[in-house]
Scaffold this motif. Structure first.
Motif, PDB file in Angstrom:
ATOM      1  N   SER A 189       0.832  -1.212   0.000  1.00  0.00           N
ATOM      2  CA  SER A 189       0.000   0.000   0.000  1.00  0.00           C
ATOM      3  C   SER A 189       0.865   1.261   0.000  1.00  0.00           C
ATOM      4  O   SER A 189       0.649   2.193   0.787  1.00  0.00           O
ATOM      5  CB  SER A 189      -0.943   0.009   1.214  1.00  0.00           C
ATOM      6  OG  SER A 189      -1.756  -1.143   1.219  1.00  0.00           O
ATOM      7  N   LEU A 190       1.821   1.279  -0.886  1.00  0.00           N
ATOM      8  CA  LEU A 190       2.774   2.393  -0.913  1.00  0.00           C
ATOM      9  C   LEU A 190       2.084   3.703  -1.259  1.00  0.00           C
ATOM     10  O   LEU A 190       1.136   3.743  -2.065  1.00  0.00           O
ATOM     11  CB  LEU A 190       3.891   2.102  -1.904  1.00  0.00           C
ATOM     12  CG  LEU A 190       4.944   1.118  -1.378  1.00  0.00           C
ATOM     13  CD1 LEU A 190       5.750   0.532  -2.522  1.00  0.00           C
ATOM     14  CD2 LEU A 190       5.850   1.803  -0.371  1.00  0.00           C
ATOM     15  N   LYS A 191       2.593   4.770  -0.638  1.00  0.00           N
ATOM     16  CA  LYS A 191       2.073   6.118  -0.832  1.00  0.00           C
ATOM     17  C   LYS A 191       3.184   7.005  -1.395  1.00  0.00           C
ATOM     18  O   LYS A 191       4.370   6.725  -1.170  1.00  0.00           O
ATOM     19  CB  LYS A 191       1.595   6.685   0.508  1.00  0.00           C
ATOM     20  CG  LYS A 191       0.574   5.825   1.227  1.00  0.00           C
ATOM     21  CD  LYS A 191       0.265   6.406   2.601  1.00  0.00           C
ATOM     22  CE  LYS A 191      -0.747   5.561   3.350  1.00  0.00           C
ATOM     23  NZ  LYS A 191      -1.052   6.119   4.696  1.00  0.00           N
ATOM     24  N   VAL A 207      13.537   4.431  -3.500  1.00  0.00           N
ATOM     25  CA  VAL A 207      12.142   4.037  -3.732  1.00  0.00           C
ATOM     26  C   VAL A 207      11.371   5.289  -4.130  1.00  0.00           C
ATOM     27  O   VAL A 207      11.404   6.294  -3.417  1.00  0.00           O
ATOM     28  CB  VAL A 207      11.516   3.417  -2.467  1.00  0.00           C
ATOM     29  CG1 VAL A 207      10.020   3.198  -2.667  1.00  0.00           C
ATOM     30  CG2 VAL A 207      12.205   2.106  -2.131  1.00  0.00           C
ATOM     31  N   THR A 208      10.717   5.226  -5.270  1.00  0.00           N
ATOM     32  CA  THR A 208       9.924   6.358  -5.751  1.00  0.00           C
ATOM     33  C   THR A 208       8.491   5.885  -5.985  1.00  0.00           C
ATOM     34  O   THR A 208       8.272   4.924  -6.730  1.00  0.00           O
ATOM     35  CB  THR A 208      10.506   6.932  -7.043  1.00  0.00           C
ATOM     36  OG1 THR A 208      11.866   7.326  -6.814  1.00  0.00           O
ATOM     37  CG2 THR A 208       9.711   8.139  -7.509  1.00  0.00           C
ATOM     38  N   VAL A 209       7.546   6.560  -5.338  1.00  0.00           N
ATOM     39  CA  VAL A 209       6.140   6.192  -5.462  1.00  0.00           C
ATOM     40  C   VAL A 209       5.401   7.354  -6.123  1.00  0.00           C
ATOM     41  O   VAL A 209       5.395   8.470  -5.604  1.00  0.00           O
ATOM     42  CB  VAL A 209       5.510   5.889  -4.089  1.00  0.00           C
ATOM     43  CG1 VAL A 209       4.073   5.407  -4.272  1.00  0.00           C
ATOM     44  CG2 VAL A 209       6.337   4.847  -3.345  1.00  0.00           C
ATOM     45  N   SER A 210       4.814   7.080  -7.252  1.00  0.00           N
ATOM     46  CA  SER A 210       4.100   8.132  -7.994  1.00  0.00           C
ATOM     47  C   SER A 210       2.592   7.988  -7.789  1.00  0.00           C
ATOM     48  O   SER A 210       2.067   6.888  -7.631  1.00  0.00           O
ATOM     49  CB  SER A 210       4.444   8.051  -9.475  1.00  0.00           C
ATOM     50  OG  SER A 210       4.113   6.770  -9.987  1.00  0.00           O
ATOM     51  N   SER A 211       1.925   9.138  -7.824  1.00  0.00           N
ATOM     52  CA  SER A 211       0.467   9.135  -7.602  1.00  0.00           C
ATOM     53  C   SER A 211      -0.300   8.932  -8.900  1.00  0.00           C
ATOM     54  O   SER A 211       0.275   8.962  -9.981  1.00  0.00           O
ATOM     55  CB  SER A 211       0.052  10.451  -6.953  1.00  0.00           C
ATOM     56  OG  SER A 211       0.446  11.534  -7.765  1.00  0.00           O
TER      57      SER A 211
END
Length: 120
Positions: free
Chosen positions: A85-87, A116-120
């Motif tokens: 559930s990465l944000k 770590v890069t999490v994009s919306s």
């Protein structure tokens, strides 16, 4: 001297999952308490999760509780961080950290980090 090498960081979309790995060498892995830290852009490095030498006790920062799981495999000299559930706010460089205490003091080691890069 303990060396730590992280892997598994990459770019994912929000809601996705990643598993980070950290392989230790140069020491007795089962003697090491292991942690994951992260450094988000423009912020100080912060503790994410810890696991004791046997793997029985763990701790999580409030921001990742119930989404991240730290575990270790002493036979493989490896600690893991399962991230679900990465944000976007989980975007950071994630660092593996190891430490142990002996009669001569406390010894601590860092890995080089994995992005770590999490994009919306």
């Amino acid at each position: 001297q303990v060396q730590l090498v992280e892997s598994g960081g990459e770019s994912v979309q929000a809601g996705g999952s990643l598993r980070l790995s950290c392989v230790a060498s140069g020491g007795t892995f089962s003697s090491l308490a292991m942690c994951w830290f992260r450094q988000r852009p423009g912020m100080e490095r912060e503790l994410v999760a810890t696991i004791n030498r046997s793997g029985i006790r763990t701790y999580y920062a409030d921001s990742v509780e119930r989404r991240f799981t730290i575990s270790r495999d002493n036979a493989k000299n490896t600690v893991y961080l399962q991230m679900n559930s990465l944000k976007p706010e989980d975007t950071a460089v994630y660092y593996c950290h190891a430490h142990y205490t002996s009669w001569s003091g406390v010894f601590a080691y860092w890995g080089q980090g994995t992005q770590v890069t999490v994009s919306s």
